[in-house]
Design a protein around this motif. Structure first.
Motif, PDB file in Angstrom:
ATOM      1  N   SER A  30       0.839  -1.201   0.000  1.00  0.00           N
ATOM      2  CA  SER A  30       0.000   0.000   0.000  1.00  0.00           C
ATOM      3  C   SER A  30       0.878   1.256   0.000  1.00  0.00           C
ATOM      4  CB  SER A  30      -0.936   0.000   1.211  1.00  0.00           C
ATOM      5  OG  SER A  30      -0.211   0.131   2.420  1.00  0.00           O
ATOM      6  N   SER A  31       2.064   1.154   0.538  1.00  0.00           N
ATOM      7  CA  SER A  31       3.041   2.238   0.491  1.00  0.00           C
ATOM      8  C   SER A  31       4.412   1.655   0.780  1.00  0.00           C
ATOM      9  CB  SER A  31       2.719   3.329   1.528  1.00  0.00           C
ATOM     10  OG  SER A  31       2.901   2.836   2.845  1.00  0.00           O
ATOM     11  N   GLN A  33       8.130   2.771   2.677  1.00  0.00           N
ATOM     12  CA  GLN A  33       8.766   3.771   3.517  1.00  0.00           C
ATOM     13  C   GLN A  33      10.265   3.532   3.585  1.00  0.00           C
ATOM     14  OE1 GLN A  33       6.677   3.745   7.296  1.00  0.00           O
ATOM     15  NE2 GLN A  33       4.681   3.911   6.308  1.00  0.00           N
ATOM     16  N   LEU A  45      11.910   7.880  10.062  1.00  0.00           N
ATOM     17  CA  LEU A  45      11.370   7.926   8.709  1.00  0.00           C
ATOM     18  C   LEU A  45      12.008   9.043   7.883  1.00  0.00           C
ATOM     19  CD1 LEU A  45       9.116   6.736   6.830  1.00  0.00           C
ATOM     20  CD2 LEU A  45       7.738   8.708   7.521  1.00  0.00           C
ATOM     21  N   THR A  48       7.870   8.569   2.667  1.00  0.00           N
ATOM     22  CA  THR A  48       6.882   7.553   2.318  1.00  0.00           C
ATOM     23  C   THR A  48       6.447   7.791   0.882  1.00  0.00           C
ATOM     24  OG1 THR A  48       6.039   7.460   4.580  1.00  0.00           O
ATOM     25  CG2 THR A  48       4.634   6.573   2.861  1.00  0.00           C
ATOM     26  N   VAL A  50       3.678   6.481  -2.011  1.00  0.00           N
ATOM     27  CA  VAL A  50       2.364   5.845  -1.955  1.00  0.00           C
ATOM     28  C   VAL A  50       1.837   5.441  -3.333  1.00  0.00           C
ATOM     29  CG1 VAL A  50      -0.043   6.191  -1.276  1.00  0.00           C
ATOM     30  CG2 VAL A  50       1.788   7.103   0.145  1.00  0.00           C
ATOM     31  N   THR A  51       2.053   6.293  -4.306  1.00  0.00           N
ATOM     32  CA  THR A  51       1.485   6.078  -5.637  1.00  0.00           C
ATOM     33  C   THR A  51       2.514   5.428  -6.554  1.00  0.00           C
ATOM     34  OG1 THR A  51       0.186   8.075  -5.316  1.00  0.00           O
ATOM     35  CG2 THR A  51       0.322   7.205  -7.559  1.00  0.00           C
ATOM     36  N   ARG A  69       4.091  -0.782  -7.699  1.00  0.00           N
ATOM     37  CA  ARG A  69       4.145  -0.667  -6.225  1.00  0.00           C
ATOM     38  C   ARG A  69       4.733  -1.918  -5.581  1.00  0.00           C
ATOM     39  NH1 ARG A  69      -1.381   0.480  -5.789  1.00  0.00           N
ATOM     40  NH2 ARG A  69      -1.403  -0.415  -3.702  1.00  0.00           N
ATOM     41  N   ARG A  94      -1.790  -2.690   4.886  1.00  0.00           N
ATOM     42  CA  ARG A  94      -2.765  -2.094   5.794  1.00  0.00           C
ATOM     43  C   ARG A  94      -3.689  -3.145   6.386  1.00  0.00           C
ATOM     44  NH1 ARG A  94      -5.856   3.100   3.799  1.00  0.00           N
ATOM     45  NH2 ARG A  94      -6.210   1.827   1.971  1.00  0.00           N
ATOM     46  N   GLN A  99      -0.862  -1.009  10.718  1.00  0.00           N
ATOM     47  CA  GLN A  99      -0.131  -1.076   9.453  1.00  0.00           C
ATOM     48  C   GLN A  99       1.066  -1.982   9.680  1.00  0.00           C
ATOM     49  OE1 GLN A  99       1.376   2.398   6.627  1.00  0.00           O
ATOM     50  NE2 GLN A  99       2.646   2.243   8.435  1.00  0.00           N
ATOM     51  N   LYS A 100       1.171  -3.040   8.904  1.00  0.00           N
ATOM     52  CA  LYS A 100       2.272  -3.967   9.069  1.00  0.00           C
ATOM     53  C   LYS A 100       3.406  -3.555   8.148  1.00  0.00           C
ATOM     54  CE  LYS A 100       3.546  -8.807   8.417  1.00  0.00           C
ATOM     55  NZ  LYS A 100       3.043 -10.163   8.115  1.00  0.00           N
ATOM     56  N   LEU A 101       4.583  -3.322   8.716  1.00  0.00           N
ATOM     57  CA  LEU A 101       5.764  -3.005   7.933  1.00  0.00           C
ATOM     58  C   LEU A 101       6.641  -4.238   7.800  1.00  0.00           C
ATOM     59  CD1 LEU A 101       6.947   0.490   9.270  1.00  0.00           C
ATOM     60  CD2 LEU A 101       5.602  -0.023   7.223  1.00  0.00           C
TER      61      LEU A 101
ATOM     62  N   TYR B  33       3.378  -0.927  18.454  1.00  0.00           N
ATOM     63  CA  TYR B  33       3.995  -2.115  17.859  1.00  0.00           C
ATOM     64  C   TYR B  33       5.201  -2.545  18.685  1.00  0.00           C
ATOM     65  CZ  TYR B  33       1.678  -0.050  13.725  1.00  0.00           C
ATOM     66  OH  TYR B  33       0.769   0.517  12.851  1.00  0.00           O
ATOM     67  N   TYR B  35       8.830  -4.634  17.702  1.00  0.00           N
ATOM     68  CA  TYR B  35       9.695  -5.203  16.676  1.00  0.00           C
ATOM     69  C   TYR B  35      10.912  -5.833  17.342  1.00  0.00           C
ATOM     70  CZ  TYR B  35       7.327  -2.470  13.019  1.00  0.00           C
ATOM     71  OH  TYR B  35       6.405  -1.942  12.148  1.00  0.00           O
ATOM     72  N   ILE B  45       8.501  -7.353  12.608  1.00  0.00           N
ATOM     73  CA  ILE B  45       7.378  -7.039  13.482  1.00  0.00           C
ATOM     74  C   ILE B  45       6.995  -8.264  14.304  1.00  0.00           C
ATOM     75  CG2 ILE B  45       5.614  -7.596  11.761  1.00  0.00           C
ATOM     76  CD1 ILE B  45       4.011  -5.188  12.947  1.00  0.00           C
ATOM     77  N   ILE B  56      -2.121  -7.384  15.193  1.00  0.00           N
ATOM     78  CA  ILE B  56      -1.130  -8.173  14.472  1.00  0.00           C
ATOM     79  C   ILE B  56      -0.402  -9.052  15.488  1.00  0.00           C
ATOM     80  CG2 ILE B  56       0.996  -8.136  13.110  1.00  0.00           C
ATOM     81  CD1 ILE B  56       0.088  -5.407  12.007  1.00  0.00           C
ATOM     82  N   ARG B 102      -2.971   6.428   3.133  1.00  0.00           N
ATOM     83  CA  ARG B 102      -1.991   5.349   3.204  1.00  0.00           C
ATOM     84  C   ARG B 102      -0.654   5.892   3.696  1.00  0.00           C
ATOM     85  NH1 ARG B 102      -1.759   2.756  -2.533  1.00  0.00           N
ATOM     86  NH2 ARG B 102      -2.451   4.780  -3.243  1.00  0.00           N
TER      87      ARG B 102
END
Lengths: 113, 117
Positions: A30-31, A33, A45, A48, A50-51, A69, A94, A99-101, B33, B35, B45, B56, B102
């Motif tokens: 979805s994005s 980073q 950070l 980010t 996104v598109t 993406r 997402r 939000q899972k990274l 979260y 990690y 994570i 999660i 997002r």
């Protein structure tokens, strides 16, 4: 299973040179980073994206998100010793409420004066 | 004006012991979260909580139990510590609203270096 392949894992170049770090995956995010981590600290950070196809610039750093993406790159122009550090890319999924990274292995960058 | 804080910074303990790491954020975020970063700097994570609800839960041994007393705190309790648990553990937080946006930034704490001997 490593979902995000980051390369190179180590890079040592001279001040003033250009470099590119790549993050590749077969998954759609979805994005994406980019973080920078200093010794003894947590990641911070940088940007980010996104598109699909998006390009963002942060001074001498240029970040690009692939059209599909699934991949991204970080290009540094005229690297400086202050750019030395650990760079991490992270693809985001997402969930409702979170939000899972998924992180790449990281690129340890050393810029020699 | 610390955003995400963790205690302790360093934790050295023996195999078989039980230990806890605490995390607090003052950013008003609703999601937190945990990690784990291994010796090769790979960051993975473990858990995520939203307003005290587990969202999660990655493939983590059940010796690891997160607890969120309120949305500003997320603690990590580890039972029967093993050598392989040695790592740096990072807490992070983020907003999750508005949902249509997002790419929410995650703010990381300074990490807790756990050494199991």
């Amino acid at each position: 299973t490593q979902l995000l392949e980051q390369s190179p894992q180590f890079l040592s170049i001279q001040e003033g040179e250009n470099l590119t770090v790549y993050c590749n995956s077969s998954s759609v995010f979805s994005s994406l980073q980019w973080y920078r981590q200093e010794p003894g600290e947590g990641p911070v950070l940088l940007v980010t994206v996104v598109t699909g196809g998006e390009v963002k610039k942060l001074k001498r750093l240029t970040f690009q998100f692939g059209d599909a993406r699934k991949d991204s790159s970080l290009h540094i122009t005229a690297a400086q010793p202050g750019d030395t550090g650990l760079y991490l890319c992270a693809g985001a999924y997402r969930f409702t409420g979170a939000q899972k990274l998924v992180f790449g292995q990281g690129t340890r960058l050393t810029i020699n004066p | 004006d610390t955003a995400v804080s963790q205690t302790p910074k360093y934790l050295v303990t023996q195999m078989g012991n039980d230990k806890s790491i605490k995390c607090e954020q003052n950013l008003g975020h609703d999601t937190m979260y945990w990690y784990k970063q291994d010796s090769k700097k790979f960051l993975k994570i473990m858990f995520s909580y939203n307003n005290k609800e587990l969202i999660i839960n990655e493939t983590v041994p059940n010796r690891f139990s997160p607890k969120s007393p309120d949305k500003a705190h997320l603690n990590l309790h580890i039972n029967s510590l093993e050598l392989g648990d040695s790592a740096v553990y990072f807490c992070a937080s983020s907003e999750t609203r508005p949902v249509r946006v997002r790419g929410k930034e995650q703010y990381f704490g300074p990490g807790t270096r756990l050494t199991v001997t």
